[in-house]
Write a protein that holds these residues in place. Structure first.
Motif, PDB file in Angstrom:
ATOM      1  N   THR A  83       0.748  -1.284   0.020  1.00 45.56           N
ATOM      2  CA  THR A  83      -0.065   0.130   0.012  1.00 45.56           C
ATOM      3  C   THR A  83       0.925   1.349  -0.043  1.00 45.56           C
ATOM      4  OG1 THR A  83      -0.118  -0.094   2.587  1.00 45.56           O
ATOM      5  CG2 THR A  83      -1.903  -1.017   1.222  1.00 45.56           C
TER       6      THR A  83
ATOM      7  N   GLN B  96      -4.140  -0.330  -2.857  1.00 43.65           N
ATOM      8  CA  GLN B  96      -4.759   0.937  -2.509  1.00 43.65           C
ATOM      9  C   GLN B  96      -4.671   0.740  -0.925  1.00 43.65           C
ATOM     10  OE1 GLN B  96      -8.624   1.574  -4.290  1.00 43.65           O
ATOM     11  NE2 GLN B  96      -8.810   3.749  -3.287  1.00 43.65           N
ATOM     12  N   LYS B  97      -4.315   1.992  -0.405  1.00 47.85           N
ATOM     13  CA  LYS B  97      -4.153   2.100   1.003  1.00 47.85           C
ATOM     14  C   LYS B  97      -5.573   1.628   1.886  1.00 47.85           C
ATOM     15  CE  LYS B  97      -0.703   5.878   0.777  1.00 47.85           C
ATOM     16  NZ  LYS B  97      -0.654   7.227   1.148  1.00 47.85           N
TER      17      LYS B  97
END
Length: 670
Positions: free
Chosen positions: A58, A335-336
């Motif tokens: 991430t 994605q974070k």
């Protein structure tokens, strides 16, 4: 009036009773004995870590400095999880940040709303019929941080730094900087295509038919490329004098009638008679484009810019599209987590509210006290280096020391916190919460126009892992976020703290005397305080820095940009020297007592390599080299040390070693 003691006396006072006990120290581990210190000191200290650490999927990198903001966000997220679950008094800072966070975490409601929150804005764009209504929309959206074509900022007048004025900078593009529109290598072309695909996707997600969306994205990109052609490069923007073009509003309004400057500022509610246009060529080109580009294409551009601005405020389809583009740009693979994203949003939107809770929990006051000692000692060391310069006249030395004496320092957190009392936050409307905080930021900024500069104001939030020098205020700032290991440790010996945060302090002090900072006087005005011959010698030395760093290879054929990074490299070279001089005045610096088998001087240099312990994705590094004024981590260590003779002595660096430079070729600026 307070009496100011000479800095040399301050140092003597500071050394009494403030030494970290040598019995209290942090162990050094992970050194790779198979690498000679004089071949690659960064890897000598960090190779074992570098080879074993994995970059989180991430993230774009891992390690110290800016990448420490990842664990910082985890800390702050813990605070937000707790605050958002509690019952907080209405209007309290806890209620505001807790409900803001909760609204962002309520992805079910956000997804259900889809792009409904932005529909009124898109309808307004559809209603644009001419340049006047276009500019009215631009002014209205400026109030919500949707900057589009006008780079509006409020800050000190750099030739009268006690007063805030309006500054206009070049803007209007979506790629990282102008050259991304004109390079033809495969990596850049891939980024260009990904960006157009991203814009096309956003338009489709907001109800535009596929073919029309592709046509609109192409039109928007074409306008951006025209704007980019007028942009100065990042290197050209380092020219402090060229960025100062103060003009009467009446004059610029006459010169650029299509923009409609008087109506624009009236729309903002800003009353001015003059302003600083930092890059005039951009606004000349914008004025021309407003007269030559069709209104239909401008509407496509404004939709694209607005959707990019607000994408992360909307449903999952929009945030996913945003990530898919950034993945190509930075190399981040996943994605974070939502919690990390929204924590970052709270920090940007209500950051000084969240900071109050962070400081209470994580920042010991003792750190602030010890930092003041370190700062005073580093200033003394810099004064001594000025006195010993062989290339500067006595009259210029006196001016340099006046500027040094005039420094102010901000450590940890502000004495007074930002007021968010007029911001209303609703627990169920994330999009509107973002608009409310953006509008509050705008009101906060315009309230300063024409007013005296508030020298207590902070330019970053205290939990951020950073440090900075602000030339118009002649100040250096060390937020609470950076005052933790490996930079600063109350339990560490002086060698590690002077090689860590001491080097950072020296670096920030030097920024007031680098290629840009040296053009500001002691009160922060751009004014020449140098004898002409001294400044020529100074420029010759910074040119040596440029030429050395141009030789450093980062990836394949990608080199450090010496002219872009010259200020940071100058500050690194001097920062190490200043920190070392200050360390040598301490009890440990004067001794030869080894800890973990290393002499005090060796521990000092090892600490420098540890504070820049960073590993990044290649895609991120390519963008970093093109856009960031700092050199990559390895060269923030090896570059300065190649020029510093005490390092050679500490590790017995020999002519056969790869980092070796003959002593006469070693660069000393300060």
């Amino acid at each position: 009036m307070k009496k100011r003691f000479p800095l040399s006396l301050v140092l003597l006072f500071a050394l009494v009773g403030t030494q970290a006990s040598l019995a209290q120290h942090v162990s050094i581990t992970g050194i790779d004995p198979t690498i000679k210190p004089g071949d690659n000191f960064f890897m000598y200290v960090n190779k074992k870590w570098y080879d074993s650490v994995e970059i989180p999927s991430t993230q774009t990198g891992v390690g110290s400095y800016s990448f420490m903001n990842f664990p910082q966000r985890i800390r702050m997220q813990g605070i937000l999880d707790s605050v958002s679950a509690a019952k907080n008094p209405a209007g309290s800072i806890e209620q505001k940040i807790g409900d803001f966070y909760a609204s962002g975490m309520d992805i079910a409601t956000i997804n259900k709303r889809g792009y409904e929150p932005i529909k009124p804005l898109l309808k307004t764009i559809d209603g644009i019929t001419d340049v006047a209504s276009l500019m009215k929309f631009v002014a209205e959206q400026q109030k919500f941080n949707n900057a589009s074509i006008i780079g509006f900022r409020v800050g000190p007048d750099t030739k009268n730094s006690s007063i805030n004025i309006v500054n206009l900078g070049q803007t209007g593009i979506g790629l990282p900087e102008r050259d991304y529109y004109f390079k033809t290598d495969s990596s850049t072309i891939g980024i260009q295509k990904a960006y157009v695909t991203y814009v096309t996707t956003l338009l489709k997600l907001s109800g535009t038919e596929a073919l029309a969306a592709a046509k609109m994205a192409s039109a928007a990109y074409g306008i951006e490329k025209e704007m980019a052609a007028s942009h100065k490069t990042n290197i050209e923007r380092r020219n402090v004098q060229a960025n100062y073009n103060k003009m009467a509003l009446a004059a610029i309004a006459t010169k650029q009638p299509n923009i409609g400057w008087v109506a624009y500022f009236n729309g903002l509610g800003v009353k001015i008679d003059s302003l600083n246009v930092q890059q005039p060529a951009y606004y000349e080109r914008l004025n021309s484009l407003l007269g030559s580009v069709s209104i239909a294409d401008w509407k496509a551009y404004l939709k694209a810019k607005s959707l990019i601005t607000y994408a992360d405020f909307l449903s999952k389809d929009f945030t996913t599209a945003s990530f898919e583009y950034s993945k190509i740009l930075t190399g981040q693979s996943i994605q974070k987590p939502r919690g990390e994203e929204i924590t970052d949003a709270v920090d940007r939107s209500l950051g000084h509210g969240l900071a109050q809770l962070y400081v209470k929990k994580y920042f010991p006051e003792e750190s602030k006290k010890r930092m003041r000692v370190l700062v005073d000692n580093l200033k003394t060391a810099f004064e001594n280096r000025i006195n010993n310069l062989d290339w500067m006249s006595d009259s210029t030395k006196a001016k340099a020391k006046e500027k040094l004496y005039a420094f102010s320092e901000k450590i940890g957190y502000p004495d007074k916190w930002r007021d968010y009392s007029k911001v209303t936050i609703n627990r169920t409307t994330y999009f509107e919460n973002r608009l409310a905080t953006n509008q509050n930021d705008f009101v906060y900024a315009v309230s300063k126009v024409g007013k005296t500069v508030d020298r207590t104001e902070w330019g970053t939030t205290p939990p951020t892992v950073t440090a900075y020098n602000n030339p118009p205020l002649n100040e250096i700032v060390f937020p609470a976020g950076i005052l933790q290991p490996p930079y600063f440790d109350l339990n560490a010996d002086d060698a590690l703290n002077y090689g860590g945060i001491g080097m950072v302090i020296g670096h920030e002090i030097t920024h007031s005397f680098d290629d840009q900072g040296a053009q500001y006087d002691k009160v922060g005005n751009v004014r020449n305080w140098w004898k002409e011959d001294d400044f020529k010698k100074f420029k010759a030395k910074t040119q040596q820095v440029i030429e050395q760093y141009n030789q450093f290879t980062v990836l394949d054929s990608v080199h450090v940009k010496g002219a872009l990074t010259v200020g940071e490299n100058t500050a690194d070279i001097a920062g190490i020297a200043i920190a070392f001089d200050a360390f040598k005045l301490t009890q440990q610096g004067k001794s030869n007592v080894k800890i973990d088998g290393f002499t005090p001087e060796q521990r000092f240099f090892i600490s420098i390599a540890r504070i820049w312990r960073v590993k990044t994705k290649d895609a991120f590094m390519r963008m970093y080299v093109n856009t960031n004024p700092h050199s990559p981590a390895q060269w923030r260590v090896n570059g300065p040390l190649m020029n510093f003779t005490p390092f050679y002595k500490a590790f017995n660096v020999q002519p056969s070693d790869k980092m070796y430079k003959p002593e006469k070729e070693r660069i000393t600026v300060w």
